[in-house]
Design an enzyme around this catalytic site. Structure first.
Site, mmCIF file in Angstrom:
data_model
loop_
_atom_site.group_PDB
_atom_site.id
_atom_site.type_symbol
_atom_site.label_atom_id
_atom_site.label_comp_id
_atom_site.label_asym_id
_atom_site.label_seq_id
_atom_site.Cartn_x
_atom_site.Cartn_y
_atom_site.Cartn_z
ATOM 1 N N ARG A 35 0.822 -1.223 0.000
ATOM 2 C CA ARG A 35 0.000 0.000 0.000
ATOM 3 C C ARG A 35 0.849 1.262 0.000
ATOM 4 O O ARG A 35 0.465 2.264 -0.603
ATOM 5 C CB ARG A 35 -0.946 -0.004 1.201
ATOM 6 C CG ARG A 35 -2.063 -1.003 0.981
ATOM 7 C CD ARG A 35 -3.114 -0.887 2.041
ATOM 8 N NE ARG A 35 -4.268 -1.659 1.658
ATOM 9 C CZ ARG A 35 -5.061 -2.291 2.506
ATOM 10 N NH1 ARG A 35 -4.822 -2.228 3.801
ATOM 11 N NH2 ARG A 35 -6.100 -2.957 2.068
ATOM 12 N N LYS A 197 -20.266 -13.334 3.164
ATOM 13 C CA LYS A 197 -21.552 -12.729 3.519
ATOM 14 C C LYS A 197 -22.343 -12.229 2.334
ATOM 15 O O LYS A 197 -21.813 -11.507 1.493
ATOM 16 C CB LYS A 197 -21.290 -11.536 4.446
ATOM 17 C CG LYS A 197 -20.972 -11.938 5.866
ATOM 18 C CD LYS A 197 -20.785 -10.687 6.661
ATOM 19 C CE LYS A 197 -21.042 -10.882 8.136
ATOM 20 N NZ LYS A 197 -20.889 -9.597 8.828
ATOM 21 N N GLY A 350 -9.187 -7.815 -0.743
ATOM 22 C CA GLY A 350 -7.942 -8.423 -0.291
ATOM 23 C C GLY A 350 -7.896 -9.915 -0.564
ATOM 24 O O GLY A 350 -6.872 -10.443 -1.032
ATOM 25 N N GLY A 373 -13.958 -3.098 -0.495
ATOM 26 C CA GLY A 373 -15.250 -2.454 -0.223
ATOM 27 C C GLY A 373 -15.490 -1.294 -1.168
ATOM 28 O O GLY A 373 -16.594 -1.107 -1.685
HETATM 29 P P1 AMP Z 1 -15.758 -11.596 2.270
HETATM 30 O O1 AMP Z 1 -15.025 -10.717 3.211
HETATM 31 O O2 AMP Z 1 -17.238 -11.560 2.424
HETATM 32 O O3 AMP Z 1 -15.297 -11.428 0.834
HETATM 33 O O4 AMP Z 1 -15.380 -13.086 2.696
HETATM 34 C C1 AMP Z 1 -14.091 -13.621 2.598
HETATM 35 C C2 AMP Z 1 -14.044 -14.863 3.427
HETATM 36 O O5 AMP Z 1 -15.071 -15.749 2.997
HETATM 37 C C3 AMP Z 1 -12.777 -15.636 3.330
HETATM 38 O O6 AMP Z 1 -12.064 -15.517 4.551
HETATM 39 C C4 AMP Z 1 -13.224 -17.074 3.085
HETATM 40 O O7 AMP Z 1 -12.585 -18.015 3.908
HETATM 41 C C5 AMP Z 1 -14.690 -17.014 3.434
HETATM 42 N N1 AMP Z 1 -15.465 -18.056 2.759
HETATM 43 C C6 AMP Z 1 -15.539 -18.298 1.450
HETATM 44 N N2 AMP Z 1 -16.273 -19.390 1.219
HETATM 45 C C7 AMP Z 1 -16.684 -19.841 2.415
HETATM 46 C C8 AMP Z 1 -17.490 -20.954 2.834
HETATM 47 N N3 AMP Z 1 -17.983 -21.807 1.939
HETATM 48 N N4 AMP Z 1 -17.721 -21.116 4.150
HETATM 49 C C9 AMP Z 1 -17.191 -20.250 5.044
HETATM 50 N N5 AMP Z 1 -16.433 -19.194 4.710
HETATM 51 C C10 AMP Z 1 -16.184 -18.993 3.418
#
Ligand code: AMP
Length: 392
Positions: A35, A197, A350, A373
């Protein structure tokens, strides 16, 4: 919106907002200075053109209190190693001592302020605080794309109190690429969304319906969509309170003739740990004691076939728990498909950027966004508070 090279900065006191939110280890050493390096084109241009440069950033989430573990001092040290110019570390963000240091700045010298989030007023976009940040400043330059979805004082509020504002090199590069995907995407335009999420990404999914030709869903997010349709997903991560909106999105996609893809097969595991018992399934329901941890090989092939038709790709969020090697195949498969698609590809966030690096294909991605984001919000709203502030 001005671009920094449009301006005469010689002798001017320039306030530059950057994103020096670097990861530190327990000894306070910088683990990855990407960064800081990403801001160098703007910093070097300003200093070379005789600006008296005040640099501001946040680091971590000190929640409005001084926390020495989140001091920007290590970033000042690293910056001083990267450029030949004098770099002074300020003891604070505002106040008399900072004022004196600002005045003492010579042309081509830099002063790095302390973590702006040491003041709770920063995140509240408090106008009095913004005015203090702007004291004696001639030009405000924002190069912190990754923070520009936040209406904070050093990103947005300050622009009201400085006569001239401009975007830095990094900001311009981000916006130029994202504009291509958002305003004038060459079709077929394919959006790939994953991660944990749905709630974080619901608005972007909605905004992409009617714009994208295909939406490919992976990660835990897929299980909320599957469960909403009455399918058993075992102990997969699900956001029950998002199931209603998931159904609305599926209906909207149908009505808008967007191809909305959910995984065709799944890697299941008993626990989200390396070495856990796993199996690949195509049919639902999943066994009650298992959870989905990655998209399966059939899904990778099917998604790759769609990706191969793309002219524009926007990707945010991993397809599984890719931090664990055994559950990373889906994400790496998608990273490779995106890299070799020949499309203009924008990867944000990230985790997705880390996955692209893990797959060793970063050189083949058109644009790795520094703001997860921020890139998502830009795609959804077609602008960001930090950009609007520069356009006033
Ligand atoms: P986000 O910040 O919403 O982009 O989520 C990223 C995180 O989603 C990463 O740390 C992944 O380990 C998690 N992730 C992706 N697929 C799954 C899954 N099937 N079950 C639980 N966590 C997940």
């Amino acid at each position: 919106m001005n671009f920094v090279t449009d301006l005469d900065v010689k002798g001017k006191l320039v306030f530059l907002r950057v994103d020096f939110n670097v990861p530190l280890d327990d000894k306070g050493e910088i683990r990855d200075d990407t960064r800081i390096r990403a801001s160098l084109p703007t910093i070097v241009w300003l200093l070379d053109h005789g600006a008296r440069l005040v640099i501001a950033s946040h680091l971590g989430r000190p929640k409005g209190k001084v926390d020495p573990a989140m001091s920007l001092r290590p970033a000042a040290k690293r910056l001083a190693e990267l450029i030949p110019n004098k770099v002074v570390m300020a003891p604070d963000v505002i106040g008399d001592e900072v004022g004196r240091l600002k005045h003492a700045l010579g042309e081509g010298e830099a002063l790095l302020l302390e973590n702006v989030r040491f003041y709770k007023e920063e995140e509240k976009n408090d106008p009095k605080f913004a005015k203090k940040l702007a004291e004696d400043i001639d030009i405000f330059v924002n190069d912190a794309f990754g923070s520009s979805h936040r209406a904070h004082a050093s990103v947005v509020g300050i622009a009201d109190f400085v006569p001239v504002t401009a975007a830095g090199f990094l900001m311009k590069k981000e916006v130029d690429y994202l504009k291509k995907a958002v305003h004038t995407p060459v079709k077929p335009y394919i959006a790939i969304l994953g991660g944990a999420k749905v709630s974080d990404k619901i608005e972007i999914i909605e905004s992409l319906i009617g714009k994208a030709d295909h939406i490919l869903i992976g990660g835990a997010m897929a299980y909320t969509f599957l469960k909403a349709q009455g399918l058993g997903v075992g102990k997969s991560l699900v956001e029950d309170d998002q199931m209603e909106i998931a159904l609305i999105i599926l209906d909207k996609a149908r009505a808008n003739a967007v191809s909305f893809h959910l995984p065709l097969d799944h890697v299941l595991a008993k626990t989200a740990e390396a070495g856990a018992f796993t199996k690949i399934v195509e049919t639902l329901p999943f066994p009650d004691d298992m959870m989905g941890v990655d998209i399966g090989p059939k899904t990778v092939d099917a998604y790759a076939a769609v990706i191969a038709t793309a002219r524009t790709i926007f990707w945010n969020g991993p397809m599984g728990i890719f931090e664990i090697d055994e559950f990373a195949k889906g994400t790496i498969g998608i990273a490779k498909a995106v890299a070799y698609s020949g499309a203009v590809s924008i990867v944000g966030g990230g985790d997705s950027v880390a996955a692209v690096k893990k797959a060793g294909v970063e050189d083949r991605i058109s644009h790795l966004s520094t703001g997860g984001g921020a890139s998502l919000e830009y795609v959804a709203y077609e602008t960001l508070p930090g950009i609007t502030a520069l356009e006033k």
